[in-house]
Motif scaffolding. Sequence first.
Motif, short mmCIF file in Angstrom:
data_model
loop_
_atom_site.label_atom_id
_atom_site.label_comp_id
_atom_site.label_asym_id
_atom_site.label_seq_id
_atom_site.Cartn_x
_atom_site.Cartn_y
_atom_site.Cartn_z
N ARG A 321 0.82 -1.21 0.00
CA ARG A 321 0.00 0.00 0.00
C ARG A 321 0.86 1.26 0.00
NH1 ARG A 321 -5.26 -0.34 0.85
NH2 ARG A 321 -5.10 -2.37 1.83
N SER A 325 0.84 4.21 -2.81
CA SER A 325 0.44 5.59 -2.50
C SER A 325 1.54 6.55 -2.93
CB SER A 325 0.08 5.74 -1.03
OG SER A 325 1.25 5.66 -0.25
N LEU A 352 -4.83 -4.73 -3.97
CA LEU A 352 -4.27 -3.39 -3.75
C LEU A 352 -4.45 -2.50 -4.98
CD1 LEU A 352 -0.91 -4.24 -1.92
CD2 LEU A 352 -2.86 -3.00 -0.96
#
Length: 448
Positions: A321, A325, A352
């Motif tokens: 993650r 991001s 994800l």
Amino acid sequence: MGFNWAMRSGITLTNATRFTKTQRIGDPLLQVPPARRGNRTGAPRSVPLAKRGNLRPCSVPLAKRGEPAGGGQFTNFARALGTSLLTIIILALVACSAPPKRTATAPTAPASPTALEPAPQGVLQVAFLDVGQGDSALITFPNGKTMLIDGGETSEGVALVGKLRRLGVKQIDWLVATHPHSDHIGGLIQVLKAFPVAEVWDIGMPFESPVYRDFLLAARGARSPDGKRPKFRVVRRGLTLEPAPNVRLSVLAPSDPLLKGTRSDPNNNSIVMRLDAPGGSFLFTGDLEREGRARLYATRPNLRADVLKVAHHGAENGTDRAFLSRVNPTVAVIPVGAGNRYGHPHRETLALLQGRRVYRTDLHGDIVMRLGADKKLQIATTRAAPAQPTAPTKPAPAVGVVIGNRNTKVYHRPDCRSLPKPQNQVRFRSAQEAEQAGYRPHACVQGE
Ligand SMILES: [Zn+2]
Ligand SMILES: [Zn+2]
């Protein structure tokens, strides 16, 4: 305006029916929220990357203007097939090597619409090539210069050379081996024999393997466009390149000293590069894993990119993650072989990536992206992907004529008594589609 690619390059698009079929906007694999989809039956669309939140990637099969309708692609296919068969025969005679299995099965494959066309001048093209369970991408810069990043296994070499020729490659300006694993460098051996290569990039990590040794020998024996030897370059973070005006390529990893004692040192020392061009950016990650990512973060790089080449074939250790991001890609490409023994791409990775456009070489074949002066990204694939839900929470649409088990890669009739659990189900429109994705028939299917 969605036809800019065609207009700029002097080629015409095949009809919208074929596009719709290939594109399958409603394909749950792609997981675009309905509000953003639109264009369900319309013409191919281009993607203004600058306007995030309004993205509609597309898949655009192309045919040359003036080609006879229908027969043209088959003619091209037959010609390409003839050329590759001839190549195989010659190579078999010279190198006494068995023809690669992928090429050997080509005669039974249907003539599919192709996205493998030379890039028009002035356009940045990135072709993520289907090399089975491996990794390979060709960048053609707007000035015609080329960079090949990885080349799949050795058995893929002949097919890869054929694809590069279809993409108009006459020479490779930069040949990049992200790390010395055979699924990345094997096919490069054949490429080094087939094309003049100006520079070979490598991490220079001591690595014992017959394939890596053959790769180094091929690099040494290759010729460069000026008739000499390719320049062999051990690359590290900080190297930047301006391969074409306004296009910048930056090496973000590995840094010195190379990592040691990680789960896989070759993977974690992969060459990581970002490519910035007006209107879009790409991040190439090799097989980078957790430890390599941690090292990368320590150098505080700008990782943000519109297109992410997903690390390590979609393995769970290649994506998390935090990484997503930082990159925040709109489009993710997973180079992966159908039915591979590693279970790539892992379910965790697909989960994800939900909400982003995901392209997979096992499902879409070759994936070609173009970025022109209009700064819009256009995407074409050589294969239509079967519907495959990536969201276990969302029910799959009832389009399945057969139902696959994503864990065992076996497919069933919908009325089979031993169907997989709903979260493990993959629906295909036909048994053929399932088999193209690498699935084997269950007894319930064979009993027919
Ligand atoms: Zn790999
Ligand atoms: Zn690897």
